[in-house]
Design an enzyme around this catalytic site. Structure first.
Site, PDB file in Angstrom:
ATOM      1  N   ASP A 195     -12.182   5.367   3.623  1.00  0.00           N
ATOM      2  CA  ASP A 195     -10.723   5.338   3.786  1.00  0.00           C
ATOM      3  C   ASP A 195     -10.236   6.727   4.177  1.00  0.00           C
ATOM      4  O   ASP A 195     -10.137   7.624   3.330  1.00  0.00           O
ATOM      5  CB  ASP A 195     -10.090   4.877   2.454  1.00  0.00           C
TER       6      ASP A 195
ATOM      7  N   ASP B 229       0.893  -1.164   0.000  1.00  0.00           N
ATOM      8  CA  ASP B 229       0.000   0.000   0.000  1.00  0.00           C
ATOM      9  C   ASP B 229       0.929   1.211   0.000  1.00  0.00           C
ATOM     10  O   ASP B 229       1.556   1.520   1.014  1.00  0.00           O
ATOM     11  CB  ASP B 229      -0.873  -0.060   1.270  1.00  0.00           C
TER      12      ASP B 229
ATOM     13  N   GLU C  15      -7.239   0.601  -4.318  1.00  0.00           N
ATOM     14  CA  GLU C  15      -7.180   0.469  -2.849  1.00  0.00           C
ATOM     15  C   GLU C  15      -8.486  -0.082  -2.260  1.00  0.00           C
ATOM     16  O   GLU C  15      -8.447  -1.003  -1.431  1.00  0.00           O
ATOM     17  CB  GLU C  15      -6.825   1.825  -2.224  1.00  0.00           C
TER      18      GLU C  15
ATOM     19  N   LYS D 122       2.883  11.046  -3.850  1.00  0.00           N
ATOM     20  CA  LYS D 122       1.675  10.479  -4.466  1.00  0.00           C
ATOM     21  C   LYS D 122       0.751  11.572  -5.002  1.00  0.00           C
ATOM     22  O   LYS D 122      -0.071  11.328  -5.875  1.00  0.00           O
ATOM     23  CB  LYS D 122       0.954   9.645  -3.396  1.00  0.00           C
TER      24      LYS D 122
END
Ligand code: AMP
Length: 514
Positions: free
Chosen positions: A205, A11, A179, A72
């Site tokens: 999330d 992850d 994800e 990211k």
């Protein structure tokens, strides 16, 4: 060290990353060299060396302009993107426009200025995760097999760049998966659904910097993303900042000193406040103690969970608004949702869990797996299946995924999007379509490749393209060009075109540099 065949799931997070592997019939979350199960997604260039992970984070205060995080948020994006421009303003490190509008991070190392793309920084974090796995498996091999996760809203360019980062890190990337799909796999929801039923799953999330809410329909082995909502700048760090502001105010009242302009003091407070915030998920009050915070003065205050909740209620309400929006976009009612899965460290906050449970009419939330590990957990399961390293329990996992946005071309339609692969198509997939000329004696056609749901190509994302020359002159509608879109299992797109009368071909793989 011996060769190994253990595949890993990674992850790759905005603030933290996590690596896991399938081991003797269970998933093992791998602990880093600092004894932590998640690792800071940080790279720091000191005067003499390059640090990655928790050590890089610990040294960030000493090298603020040389400590890179949030890669990211840059990966696969253009420098001119609005989000990139606004992020740059709040980063202490420098980002400039590179070739083809690519954002490039500038650092100073060993007396020299160096430029890095976001995928270079991500590859360093991925290499760190690989090292953590190698230490666990006591093995070092030239290419370690891995599944890497990305947010479901990542477009082709962002996925390509993540894949490139994986390759640079010496990983054999078996697949890039979404994800929320990984989190659903971790809870075995695809198995619960089986082949004949469907389950609607909400994945909430909430990490350190972002909130991603997704609604998936799972059934027949397909993970279908029905809707996503979220906020790319709403996370645990906002809660930390509020606590820091509170402490700064209290220090000011007690000592008549304003330290809000002192970055070192603020950083110290942030670390202490984050710890306190985490503790408040398990206890009702906590002492915030910052030793010699400023000019040798200590700071000490008691902070309650009630105060924390009151201070952040607007943020929690915003989270719930995004949950509602996601449901609405998916055209579903509360009662349509079968499972609610908690992912991300901030989803541990009791008030958030309470609001979610109330909203879903008392439904038990899926939270038995550590929320900051659930995505890596699911990725490890998929990595084991894909690498054939399956035992007993894992054998009947199915591994289909879908594309998040429609892909098409304007070839033969002039500014209109001809959808070649509609969104939610299972991958891998291959689609052909024959296009023809629009004018008499037209000898070339433009094959632009776009993603998006809009009718006009100019409103969609341009991914790349080429011009097909050498079409023999003929009246309009006679010459035929066969266009083929192929998406592999990683969601990566290859587009080819062939003039049918001559057999002349042209092809492109859309890469992140466009
Ligand atoms: P992630 O990116 O999913 O690892 O989430 C990291 C964020 O979760 C950070 O902002 C952490 O401070 C936050 N976090 C981790 N554990 C807790 C907890 N027990 N209570 C509240 N927030 C937490």
């Amino acid at each position: 060290m011996a060769e190994d065949s253990h595949a890993i799931g990674i992850d790759l997070g905005t603030t933290y990353s996590c690596v896991a592997t399938w081991q003797a019939d269970h998933v093992e979350i791998l602990v880093n060299d600092h004894g932590n199960r998640t690792t800071r997604s940080y790279v720091t260039f000191t005067d003499s060396k390059r640090l990655v992970g928790d050590e890089a984070f610990n040294q960030a205060g000493r090298f603020p302009t040389n400590s890179i995080f949030d890669a990211k948020r840059l990966i696969g994006r253009r420098f001119s993107d609005e989000t990139v421009q606004s992020d740059i303003k709040r980063w202490p490190f420098k980002v400039i426009r590179g070739e083809a509008d690519k954002p490039m991070i500038v650092i100073k190392h060993k007396g020299q200025e160096k430029l890095f793309a976001a995928e270079d920084i991500s590859s360093m974090v991925l290499a760190k995760m690989r090292e953590i796995a190698e230490a666990f498996h006591c093995s070092k091999i030239s290419e370690k097999k891995a599944v890497i996760t990305v947010p479901s809203y990542f477009n082709d360019s962002q996925r390509q760049a993540t894949l490139k980062a994986g390759k640079l890190a010496g990983l054999n990337v078996l697949r890039i998966i979404n994800e929320p799909t990984a989190a659903a796999i971790a809870y075995g929801i695809d198995k619960k659904a089986g082949w004949f039923n469907k389950r609607n799953v909400m994945i909430f999330d909430w990490g350190g910097g972002t909130l991603d809410v997704s609604l998936l329909t799972i059934g027949h082995g397909v993970f279908d993303v029905k809707a996503t909502a979220g906020d790319t700048h709403l996370g645990g760090e906002d809660l930390d900042n509020r606590m820091v502001d509170y402490c700064v105010d209290e220090f000011k009242t007690k000592n008549e000193v304003d330290i809000c302009g002192n970055p070192k003091a603020l950083r110290k407070a942030k670390t202490v406040c984050e710890k306190a915030k985490k503790a408040l998920s398990f206890c009702f009050d906590i002492d915030i103690v910052i030793d010699s915070w400023y000019n040798g003065e200590d700071f000490n205050t008691n902070f309650t969970r009630d105060k924390f909740e009151e201070m952040n209620m607007d943020i929690f309400n915003k989270c719930m608004e995004l949950v509602k929006r996601c449901l609405k976009d998916a055209k579903m009612d509360i009662s349509d949702v079968n499972d609610v899965v908690l992912v991300g460290g901030s989803s541990r906050i009791p008030k958030v869990q309470e609001l979610l449970q109330k909203f879903f009419m008392g439904k038990e939330l899926c939270k038995s797996i550590n929320p900051d590990e659930a995505v890596a957990y699911g990725a490890a399961v998929q990595a084991a299946v894909l690498s054939g390293n399956v035992t007993g329990k894992l054998q009947d996992f199915t591994l289909l995924d879908v594309i998040p946005m429609s892909l098409g071309t304007e070839c033969g339609h002039e500014n209109r999007m001809a959808v070649m692969i509609p969104r939610n198509t299972k991958i891998p997939t291959k689609k052909h379509q024959i296009f023809t000329t629009l004018r008499d004696n037209q000898t070339s056609v433009l094959c632009g490749v776009f993603e998006g749901e809009n009718e006009l190509t100019r409103d969609n994302n341009y991914l790349g393209g080429f011009t097909m020359y050498g079409i023999p002159p003929a009246p309009k509608g006679v010459a035929k060009v066969d266009v083929c879109f192929f998406i592999d299992a990683n969601g990566i797109l290859n587009v080819s075109a062939e003039v049918m009368s001559t057999g002349q071909k042209k092809a492109i793989t859309i890469n992140s540099d466009r």
